[in-house]
Scaffold this motif. Structure first.
Motif, PDB file in Angstrom:
ATOM      1  N   ILE A  35      67.518  28.392  -1.844  1.00  0.00           N
ATOM      2  CA  ILE A  35      68.489  28.628  -2.901  1.00  0.00           C
ATOM      3  C   ILE A  35      68.584  27.341  -3.705  1.00  0.00           C
ATOM      4  CG2 ILE A  35      69.759  30.294  -1.487  1.00  0.00           C
ATOM      5  CD1 ILE A  35      71.965  28.166  -1.148  1.00  0.00           C
ATOM      6  N   ASP A  36      69.218  27.423  -4.857  1.00  0.00           N
ATOM      7  CA  ASP A  36      69.476  26.191  -5.596  1.00  0.00           C
ATOM      8  C   ASP A  36      70.984  26.004  -5.716  1.00  0.00           C
ATOM      9  OD1 ASP A  36      69.986  28.167  -7.573  1.00  0.00           O
ATOM     10  OD2 ASP A  36      69.354  26.832  -9.172  1.00  0.00           O
ATOM     11  N   ALA A  37      71.395  24.760  -5.976  1.00  0.00           N
ATOM     12  CA  ALA A  37      72.814  24.445  -6.061  1.00  0.00           C
ATOM     13  C   ALA A  37      73.024  23.273  -7.011  1.00  0.00           C
ATOM     14  CB  ALA A  37      73.359  24.102  -4.679  1.00  0.00           C
ATOM     15  N   VAL A  58      76.408  21.620  -0.562  1.00  0.00           N
ATOM     16  CA  VAL A  58      76.133  22.993  -0.143  1.00  0.00           C
ATOM     17  C   VAL A  58      75.430  22.996   1.207  1.00  0.00           C
ATOM     18  CG1 VAL A  58      74.773  25.060  -0.681  1.00  0.00           C
ATOM     19  CG2 VAL A  58      76.165  23.977  -2.460  1.00  0.00           C
ATOM     20  N   ALA A  59      74.446  22.135   1.389  1.00  0.00           N
ATOM     21  CA  ALA A  59      73.737  22.064   2.668  1.00  0.00           C
ATOM     22  C   ALA A  59      74.705  21.710   3.794  1.00  0.00           C
ATOM     23  CB  ALA A  59      72.605  21.040   2.589  1.00  0.00           C
ATOM     24  N   GLY A  60      75.622  20.795   3.541  1.00  0.00           N
ATOM     25  CA  GLY A  60      76.602  20.417   4.554  1.00  0.00           C
ATOM     26  C   GLY A  60      77.517  21.559   4.935  1.00  0.00           C
ATOM     27  N   SER A  62      69.868  22.554  -8.744  1.00  0.00           N
ATOM     28  CA  SER A  62      69.971  23.639  -9.717  1.00  0.00           C
ATOM     29  C   SER A  62      68.815  23.596 -10.714  1.00  0.00           C
ATOM     30  CB  SER A  62      71.309  23.519 -10.457  1.00  0.00           C
ATOM     31  OG  SER A  62      71.509  24.632 -11.274  1.00  0.00           O
ATOM     32  N   GLY A  63      68.168  24.736 -10.878  1.00  0.00           N
ATOM     33  CA  GLY A  63      67.055  24.854 -11.805  1.00  0.00           C
ATOM     34  C   GLY A  63      65.694  24.719 -11.159  1.00  0.00           C
ATOM     35  N   ASP A  64      65.629  24.192  -9.930  1.00  0.00           N
ATOM     36  CA  ASP A  64      64.338  24.122  -9.244  1.00  0.00           C
ATOM     37  C   ASP A  64      63.891  25.541  -8.907  1.00  0.00           C
ATOM     38  OD1 ASP A  64      64.209  21.388  -9.337  1.00  0.00           O
ATOM     39  OD2 ASP A  64      64.452  21.063  -7.185  1.00  0.00           O
ATOM     40  N   VAL A  65      62.664  25.870  -9.242  1.00  0.00           N
ATOM     41  CA  VAL A  65      62.116  27.206  -8.978  1.00  0.00           C
ATOM     42  C   VAL A  65      60.711  27.075  -8.403  1.00  0.00           C
ATOM     43  CG1 VAL A  65      63.448  28.350 -10.800  1.00  0.00           C
ATOM     44  CG2 VAL A  65      61.196  27.422 -11.340  1.00  0.00           C
ATOM     45  N   VAL A  71      78.605  30.695  -2.749  1.00  0.00           N
ATOM     46  CA  VAL A  71      78.284  29.266  -2.791  1.00  0.00           C
ATOM     47  C   VAL A  71      78.417  28.780  -4.234  1.00  0.00           C
ATOM     48  CG1 VAL A  71      76.467  27.548  -2.418  1.00  0.00           C
ATOM     49  CG2 VAL A  71      76.732  29.470  -0.814  1.00  0.00           C
ATOM     50  N   GLU A  72      79.255  27.777  -4.419  1.00  0.00           N
ATOM     51  CA  GLU A  72      79.537  27.220  -5.743  1.00  0.00           C
ATOM     52  C   GLU A  72      79.991  28.300  -6.727  1.00  0.00           C
ATOM     53  OE1 GLU A  72      76.879  23.201  -6.039  1.00  0.00           O
ATOM     54  OE2 GLU A  72      75.878  25.040  -6.686  1.00  0.00           O
ATOM     55  N   ASN A  73      80.532  29.392  -6.213  1.00  0.00           N
ATOM     56  CA  ASN A  73      80.980  30.535  -7.019  1.00  0.00           C
ATOM     57  C   ASN A  73      79.868  31.132  -7.871  1.00  0.00           C
ATOM     58  OD1 ASN A  73      83.709  30.571  -6.127  1.00  0.00           O
ATOM     59  ND2 ASN A  73      84.040  28.730  -7.349  1.00  0.00           N
TER      60      ASN A  73
END
Length: 160
Positions: free
Chosen positions: A7-9, A15-17, A53-56, A121-123
């Motif tokens: 997933i990305d965040a 988020v991992a924590g 965020s944005g990594d694909v 996660v992060e809404n």
């Protein structure tokens, strides 16, 4: 059996924590800078990679392996995962509320074939968590006779 997902965040380490706390796992720096791997150390090698965020993932050229590339971040995604975790739904709710993220416990009944905790996660990224008391409901609902009752008969595909 799904062994891992990514997933990305916006805040991958945070988020991992949080995911490690829910899963009673550990967090490691991953191979891609700014990303992290969360492992519960179960018998299946299950883990989640949290990218920035944005990594694909993109396909490589010819015989080159897939690689991670930076793209425009999105607010929501269609992918989600359902994960059994070793803590209660009340503990999951407390963690989500502490983080300021939407958390909703859906109980079995009234059109819900099983109970689950919607954990946003992060809404922006939906993970459904099954606490130990919810996992048996999910497993029962995923049996062939239950699926046929809920969704009808499977689609038959003719050989090509």
């Amino acid at each position: 059996m799904i062994h891992h997902l990514s997933i990305d965040a916006r805040d991958p380490l945070r988020v991992a924590g949080v995911l490690a706390e829910i899963w009673k796992g550990k967090v490691y720096k991953f191979l891609i800078p700014g990303s992290y791997l969360v492992m519960p150390f179960d018998n299946y090698g299950t883990h989640i990679v949290v990218f920035k965020s944005g990594d694909v993932w993109i396909p490589g050229a010819d015989i080159e392996a897939a690689k991670v590339n930076q793209a425009a971040p999105t607010d929501f995604v269609s992918a989600h995962a359902a994960i059994s975790v070793p803590i209660s739904h009340q503990q999951i709710e407390q963690i989500g509320k502490r983080e300021g993220w939407r958390v909703l416990t859906r109980k079995q009944g009234n059109g819900n074939p099983f109970s689950a905790v919607e954990f946003w996660v992060e809404n922006r990224y939906l993970l459904e968590f099954f606490s130990p008391e919810f996992t048996p409901q999910y497993l029962q609902a995923m049996q062939p006779e239950s699926i046929d009752r809920i969704l009808g008969q499977p689609i038959d595909f003719a050989p090509v």
